[in-house]
Design a protein around this motif. Structure first.
Motif, short mmCIF file in Angstrom:
data_model
loop_
_atom_site.label_atom_id
_atom_site.label_comp_id
_atom_site.label_asym_id
_atom_site.label_seq_id
_atom_site.Cartn_x
_atom_site.Cartn_y
_atom_site.Cartn_z
N SER A 1 2.39 -7.28 1.36
CA SER A 1 1.54 -6.43 0.51
C SER A 1 0.14 -6.25 1.09
CB SER A 1 1.44 -7.04 -0.89
OG SER A 1 0.71 -8.26 -0.86
N THR A 2 -0.16 -6.88 2.21
CA THR A 2 -1.52 -6.80 2.74
C THR A 2 -1.71 -5.63 3.72
OG1 THR A 2 -1.01 -8.32 4.56
CG2 THR A 2 -1.82 -9.30 2.51
N THR B 1 -1.10 2.68 7.44
CA THR B 1 -1.17 1.95 8.71
C THR B 1 0.23 1.75 9.29
OG1 THR B 1 -3.20 0.78 8.07
CG2 THR B 1 -1.85 -0.23 9.79
N ALA C 1 -7.43 -7.01 2.34
CA ALA C 1 -6.59 -7.33 1.19
C ALA C 1 -6.86 -8.74 0.68
CB ALA C 1 -5.12 -7.18 1.56
N ASP D 1 -6.61 -4.51 7.79
CA ASP D 1 -5.90 -4.36 6.52
C ASP D 1 -5.69 -5.73 5.86
OD1 ASP D 1 -5.73 -1.62 6.64
OD2 ASP D 1 -3.53 -1.53 6.78
N THR E 1 -1.36 -1.65 4.55
CA THR E 1 -1.21 -0.41 3.81
C THR E 1 -0.09 0.46 4.39
OG1 THR E 1 -2.83 0.76 5.17
CG2 THR E 1 -3.67 -0.45 3.26
N LYS E 2 0.45 1.32 3.56
CA LYS E 2 1.52 2.21 4.00
C LYS E 2 1.06 3.19 5.09
CE LYS E 2 4.30 1.97 -0.22
NZ LYS E 2 4.88 2.74 -1.35
#
Length: 304
Positions: free
Chosen positions: A117-118, A123, A293, A289, A120-121
């Protein structure tokens, strides 16, 4: 006439200084006193001292409560020692607290989000084209979390080349910042030692190409690049290791470019490993990222 004639001779005699046996002392001035001779001084009185210049006024006598000089010096030194002990004691307390206090607490991560979850989509979409569903733990962990994204090993329809990329992130928690720093320093020494050298691993070859510190990322960070050669071909990896308080985050961005064979899979001949120029931007994006996060987690940091 007898009484009058007797007064005249007496008056003349007085004027001529003749002795008189009458009350002649009554003619002396009232304020004058007869001069006493030296023999008239009483025997018990001491002689008057000779006239000398008046000496300077002596210093005021010491108070009866003032101790002797030696004792006074000991008291002064003792007081200075007590003052010094008090100052030193206050300084020690200010730095370390009283002997009964616990060690100073530090702010550190007691939990953190799942590694998947850390990142990002955007990236993942940019640096891992045609990515499949990531592998890794999907829940938050207090000790270790990892995630791996992999692109497709098949060429896109009509494409003659395959651009294969992977991205992996590991997050490991340590008991304190000091222990995390020790782990970071060990990883840095290993990377520096392997930079510019090659080693054989599982029948393949691993070459360390570059390593250098990275500023402005976490508390400490360094970048590395290495190239591996195996029976499956050649691949390159750009990675960054970051210490964020008591966490160690490791990102690895790797892959290669290869021509597609008749089956649409990578041909072993002609593979080009991911180099530093192409790989470092991807490693940087993954690392930032992850750090962003973790820093944005409102419930992860505690002073313990």
């Amino acid at each position: 006439m007898t009484g009058g004639s007797s007064d005249v001779p007496d008056s003349r005699a007085a004027e001529e200084g003749a002795p008189s046996h009458g009350a002649a002392v009554e003619f002396l001035p009232a304020e004058a006193e007869p001069v006493r001779s030296a023999s008239a001084r009483p025997e018990f009185l001491p002689p008057e001292p000779p006239s000398v210049p008046e000496p300077p006024a002596p210093a005021p006598p010491a108070s009866a409560a003032t101790p002797p000089r030696g004792k006074r010096r000991l008291m002064i030194l003792g007081a200075a020692g007590v003052a010094a002990i008090a100052v030193l004691g206050g300084a020690a307390w200010a730095v370390g607290g009283s002997s009964g206090d616990a060690e100073p607490k530090e702010e550190r991560f007691t939990s953190f989000p799942a590694a998947c979850s850390t990142i990002t989509k955007p990236t993942v979409a940019q640096y891992v084209p045609r990515s499949e569903q990531p592998l890794g733990d999907k829940s938050a962990s207090t000790g270790h979390s990892w995630c791996l994204w992999s692109g497709s090993l098949r060429a896109a329809p009509g494409a003659k080349h395959i651009v294969y990329r992977t991205a992996k992130i590991d997050i490991v928690s340590y008991e304190s910042r000091a222990s995390a720093k020790s782990a970071y320093d060990s990883a840095w020494r290993t990377t520096v030692t392997s930079s510019g050298s090659s080693s054989t691993i599982g029948g393949g070859k691993l070459v360390g190409d570059a390593s250098e510190p990275v500023n402005g990322l976490g508390d400490q960070a360094f970048y590395h690049h290495r190239t591996s050669t195996s029976a499956l071909g050649r691949s390159g990896e750009a990675g960054e290791t970051i210490r964020l308080r008591n966490l160690i985050i490791t990102v690895a961005y790797g892959g290669f470019t290869a021509p597609a064979d008749e089956l649409g899979t990578p041909a072993q001949k002609g593979q080009v490993p991911l180099d530093t120029a192409t790989g470092r931007p991807g490693a940087d994006a993954l690392a930032h990222d992850a750090v962003n996060a973790l820093n944005a987690c409102p419930t992860c940091l505690h002073r313990v």
